[in-house]
Design a protein around this motif. Sequence first.
Motif, PDB file in Angstrom:
ATOM      1  N   ILE A   2      14.847  17.751   5.451  1.00 54.69           N
ATOM      2  CA  ILE A   2      13.726  17.133   6.175  1.00 54.69           C
ATOM      3  C   ILE A   2      13.394  15.788   5.516  1.00 54.69           C
ATOM      4  O   ILE A   2      13.239  15.700   4.298  1.00 54.69           O
ATOM      5  CB  ILE A   2      12.499  18.065   6.186  1.00 54.69           C
ATOM      6  N   ILE A   3      13.320  14.753   6.354  1.00 46.16           N
ATOM      7  CA  ILE A   3      13.102  13.390   5.856  1.00 46.16           C
ATOM      8  C   ILE A   3      11.793  12.845   6.426  1.00 46.16           C
ATOM      9  O   ILE A   3      11.633  12.764   7.654  1.00 46.16           O
ATOM     10  CB  ILE A   3      14.275  12.472   6.276  1.00 46.16           C
ATOM     11  N   GLY A   4      10.882  12.474   5.566  1.00 50.21           N
ATOM     12  CA  GLY A   4       9.607  11.902   6.005  1.00 50.21           C
ATOM     13  C   GLY A   4       9.759  10.402   6.249  1.00 50.21           C
ATOM     14  O   GLY A   4      10.213   9.671   5.373  1.00 50.21           O
ATOM     15  N   VAL A   5       9.407   9.976   7.453  1.00 52.66           N
ATOM     16  CA  VAL A   5       9.461   8.545   7.784  1.00 52.66           C
ATOM     17  C   VAL A   5       8.174   8.164   8.502  1.00 52.66           C
ATOM     18  O   VAL A   5       7.425   9.030   8.950  1.00 52.66           O
ATOM     19  CB  VAL A   5      10.664   8.210   8.720  1.00 52.66           C
ATOM     20  N   LEU A   6       7.952   6.853   8.653  1.00 56.60           N
ATOM     21  CA  LEU A   6       6.817   6.425   9.460  1.00 56.60           C
ATOM     22  C   LEU A   6       7.104   6.735  10.919  1.00 56.60           C
ATOM     23  O   LEU A   6       8.215   6.535  11.395  1.00 56.60           O
ATOM     24  CB  LEU A   6       6.610   4.914   9.310  1.00 56.60           C
ATOM     25  N   GLY A   7       6.097   7.197  11.625  1.00 63.18           N
ATOM     26  CA  GLY A   7       6.283   7.510  13.034  1.00 63.18           C
ATOM     27  C   GLY A   7       5.269   6.765  13.869  1.00 63.18           C
ATOM     28  O   GLY A   7       4.505   5.956  13.332  1.00 63.18           O
ATOM     29  N   PRO A   8       5.238   6.975  15.165  1.00 60.75           N
ATOM     30  CA  PRO A   8       6.148   7.832  15.916  1.00 60.75           C
ATOM     31  C   PRO A   8       7.548   7.228  16.029  1.00 60.75           C
ATOM     32  O   PRO A   8       7.814   6.193  15.404  1.00 60.75           O
ATOM     33  CB  PRO A   8       5.458   7.915  17.296  1.00 60.75           C
ATOM     34  N   ASP A  37       1.209   7.212   8.424  1.00 64.87           N
ATOM     35  CA  ASP A  37       1.241   6.002   7.588  1.00 64.87           C
ATOM     36  C   ASP A  37       2.008   6.274   6.286  1.00 64.87           C
ATOM     37  O   ASP A  37       2.479   7.406   6.051  1.00 64.87           O
ATOM     38  CB  ASP A  37      -0.175   5.471   7.305  1.00 64.87           C
ATOM     39  N   ILE A  38       2.089   5.243   5.449  1.00 65.05           N
ATOM     40  CA  ILE A  38       2.913   5.345   4.235  1.00 65.05           C
ATOM     41  C   ILE A  38       2.354   6.415   3.284  1.00 65.05           C
ATOM     42  O   ILE A  38       3.109   7.190   2.695  1.00 65.05           O
ATOM     43  CB  ILE A  38       3.001   3.962   3.548  1.00 65.05           C
ATOM     44  N   GLN A  39       1.034   6.475   3.168  1.00 67.63           N
ATOM     45  CA  GLN A  39       0.429   7.483   2.273  1.00 67.63           C
ATOM     46  C   GLN A  39       0.849   8.885   2.690  1.00 67.63           C
ATOM     47  O   GLN A  39       1.081   9.760   1.851  1.00 67.63           O
ATOM     48  CB  GLN A  39      -1.097   7.427   2.353  1.00 67.63           C
ATOM     49  N   ASP A  40       0.925   9.108   4.004  1.00 63.68           N
ATOM     50  CA  ASP A  40       1.274  10.443   4.506  1.00 63.68           C
ATOM     51  C   ASP A  40       2.724  10.814   4.170  1.00 63.68           C
ATOM     52  O   ASP A  40       3.027  11.998   4.017  1.00 63.68           O
ATOM     53  CB  ASP A  40       1.045  10.528   6.024  1.00 63.68           C
ATOM     54  N   VAL A  41       3.596   9.822   4.070  1.00 63.42           N
ATOM     55  CA  VAL A  41       4.987  10.120   3.671  1.00 63.42           C
ATOM     56  C   VAL A  41       4.972  10.671   2.244  1.00 63.42           C
ATOM     57  O   VAL A  41       5.609  11.686   1.942  1.00 63.42           O
ATOM     58  CB  VAL A  41       5.895   8.864   3.762  1.00 63.42           C
ATOM     59  N   PHE A  42       4.198  10.018   1.368  1.00 63.87           N
ATOM     60  CA  PHE A  42       4.104  10.485  -0.022  1.00 63.87           C
ATOM     61  C   PHE A  42       3.458  11.879  -0.085  1.00 63.87           C
ATOM     62  O   PHE A  42       3.889  12.733  -0.857  1.00 63.87           O
ATOM     63  CB  PHE A  42       3.300   9.487  -0.866  1.00 63.87           C
ATOM     64  N   PRO A  56       8.810   1.433   3.173  1.00 67.83           N
ATOM     65  CA  PRO A  56       9.098   0.020   2.924  1.00 67.83           C
ATOM     66  C   PRO A  56       8.524  -0.416   1.581  1.00 67.83           C
ATOM     67  O   PRO A  56       7.421  -0.005   1.216  1.00 67.83           O
ATOM     68  CB  PRO A  56       8.391  -0.706   4.080  1.00 67.83           C
ATOM     69  N   LEU A  57       9.279  -1.241   0.848  1.00 74.45           N
ATOM     70  CA  LEU A  57       8.832  -1.690  -0.472  1.00 74.45           C
ATOM     71  C   LEU A  57       8.538  -3.190  -0.506  1.00 74.45           C
ATOM     72  O   LEU A  57       7.540  -3.626  -1.055  1.00 74.45           O
ATOM     73  CB  LEU A  57       9.894  -1.349  -1.513  1.00 74.45           C
ATOM     74  N   ALA A 123      -6.570 -17.018  20.175  1.00 72.03           N
ATOM     75  CA  ALA A 123      -7.828 -16.322  20.497  1.00 72.03           C
ATOM     76  C   ALA A 123      -7.653 -14.804  20.546  1.00 72.03           C
ATOM     77  O   ALA A 123      -8.625 -14.076  20.745  1.00 72.03           O
ATOM     78  CB  ALA A 123      -8.356 -16.825  21.841  1.00 72.03           C
ATOM     79  N   ALA A 124      -6.445 -14.314  20.358  1.00 74.78           N
ATOM     80  CA  ALA A 124      -6.230 -12.865  20.500  1.00 74.78           C
ATOM     81  C   ALA A 124      -6.862 -12.100  19.337  1.00 74.78           C
ATOM     82  O   ALA A 124      -6.956 -12.609  18.215  1.00 74.78           O
ATOM     83  CB  ALA A 124      -4.733 -12.568  20.555  1.00 74.78           C
ATOM     84  N   GLU A 125      -7.289 -10.880  19.646  1.00 82.10           N
ATOM     85  CA  GLU A 125      -7.798 -10.002  18.589  1.00 82.10           C
ATOM     86  C   GLU A 125      -6.586  -9.300  17.961  1.00 82.10           C
ATOM     87  O   GLU A 125      -5.739  -8.773  18.679  1.00 82.10           O
ATOM     88  CB  GLU A 125      -8.731  -8.961  19.216  1.00 82.10           C
ATOM     89  N   LEU A 126      -6.509  -9.316  16.629  1.00 85.91           N
ATOM     90  CA  LEU A 126      -5.371  -8.681  15.944  1.00 85.91           C
ATOM     91  C   LEU A 126      -5.835  -7.351  15.361  1.00 85.91           C
ATOM     92  O   LEU A 126      -6.870  -7.286  14.706  1.00 85.91           O
ATOM     93  CB  LEU A 126      -4.847  -9.588  14.827  1.00 85.91           C
ATOM     94  N   ARG A 127      -5.082  -6.300  15.652  1.00 84.16           N
ATOM     95  CA  ARG A 127      -5.461  -4.968  15.122  1.00 84.16           C
ATOM     96  C   ARG A 127      -4.286  -4.350  14.390  1.00 84.16           C
ATOM     97  O   ARG A 127      -3.150  -4.409  14.868  1.00 84.16           O
ATOM     98  CB  ARG A 127      -5.836  -4.034  16.280  1.00 84.16           C
ATOM     99  N   THR A 128      -4.597  -3.737  13.243  1.00 83.92           N
ATOM    100  CA  THR A 128      -3.509  -3.109  12.479  1.00 83.92           C
ATOM    101  C   THR A 128      -3.336  -1.640  12.897  1.00 83.92           C
ATOM    102  O   THR A 128      -4.299  -0.976  13.277  1.00 83.92           O
ATOM    103  CB  THR A 128      -3.761  -3.171  10.960  1.00 83.92           C
ATOM    104  N   THR A 129      -2.101  -1.192  12.807  1.00 83.39           N
ATOM    105  CA  THR A 129      -1.767   0.211  13.107  1.00 83.39           C
ATOM    106  C   THR A 129      -0.935   0.763  11.947  1.00 83.39           C
ATOM    107  O   THR A 129      -0.474  -0.002  11.092  1.00 83.39           O
ATOM    108  CB  THR A 129      -0.946   0.293  14.416  1.00 83.39           C
ATOM    109  N   GLY A 130      -0.703   2.064  11.963  1.00 84.24           N
ATOM    110  CA  GLY A 130       0.068   2.704  10.893  1.00 84.24           C
ATOM    111  C   GLY A 130       1.538   2.314  10.891  1.00 84.24           C
ATOM    112  O   GLY A 130       2.212   2.393   9.872  1.00 84.24           O
ATOM    113  N   SER A 131       2.033   1.859  12.055  1.00 78.81           N
ATOM    114  CA  SER A 131       3.443   1.462  12.161  1.00 78.81           C
ATOM    115  C   SER A 131       3.620   0.577  13.388  1.00 78.81           C
ATOM    116  O   SER A 131       2.731   0.486  14.245  1.00 78.81           O
ATOM    117  CB  SER A 131       4.335   2.696  12.308  1.00 78.81           C
ATOM    118  N   THR A 132       4.797  -0.036  13.485  1.00 77.06           N
ATOM    119  CA  THR A 132       5.089  -0.899  14.638  1.00 77.06           C
ATOM    120  C   THR A 132       5.223  -0.069  15.927  1.00 77.06           C
ATOM    121  O   THR A 132       4.780  -0.498  16.990  1.00 77.06           O
ATOM    122  CB  THR A 132       6.397  -1.680  14.404  1.00 77.06           C
TER     123      THR A 132
END
Length: 291
Positions: A2-8, A37-42, A56-57, A123-132
Amino acid sequence: MIIGVLGPKGTYSEKAAEQWIEKNGREGEDILEYCADIQDVFSLLEDKKCEIGVVPLENSIEGSVGITLDRLLENDVNIIGETIVTIEHCLLSRGKKEEIKVILSHPQGLGQCRQFLKNHFPAAELRTTGSTSHAAKLATEFEEMAAIASPETAEMYNLNIVMPNIQDRKHNHTRFVIITRSNIPESVQKYIKKDKQGSSYKTSIIVYLDRDRPGALYAILGEFAKTNINLTRIESRPSKKVLGDYVFYIDFEGNINDTIIKDAISNIESNVGMLKILGSYPEFDSYCESN
Ligand SMILES: O=C(O)C(=O)Cc1ccccc1
């Protein structure tokens, strides 16, 4: 395994996992466990719900991924590999360019396209997410939303590529590390043992000096210089104790099993507050050549 990666589905982290497994020779069925997110992989790794994690490093445009560096210090993990993924960001949306008001992505994605965003969507609003790909998934909901993600995610989430190749530099690469628990699980051993006749190895360590004094870092670097050990990366990160106090992340060529490396490490260890060995693993370039 089982390999933990960022999802979905559709992250660059998933691409990195596939790339690494492919190069190492697939050993039966692997299951990808998608994390928010990255914390959840750890955490997944720590909770023994996966055997390997891929995070990602550092990126050639945006630099280090702080949360990965922090977790490498604080969690009981070992680096067993690295892989470098070519990043090609696109602007994806259900709507047309003129309709876009909100742009979503992983902080790394937004950072790698900073100039593009300023020029084309001031003028766009920028929002961060857990992954692309999480950004892509959310962008399916409203025409005024767009995501910065890979061209493959456009197809996966049924979005249009509104603008291709939007990163601020043509060459965009991210180094991912393959992590496991320090007490390396049986199923992971075979990936390590199989390595890699003729490969060049690299070792990653973290050093904390404990007290600021003249020449302290110079003395550490001197240990490497003295025996011709080639450093490939050095990076400081706040110790989070007080302002101006740092831990150093150092990568160098060589394997911790080599006497010359063992000696250098033990000399350094006796002069610093803390030294953590993250692991020795085949360097990405060399194992590309030898496969
Ligand atoms: O969000 C992803 O797809 C990741 O794997 C993290 C990331 C984001 C942007 C560039 C490289 C890696």
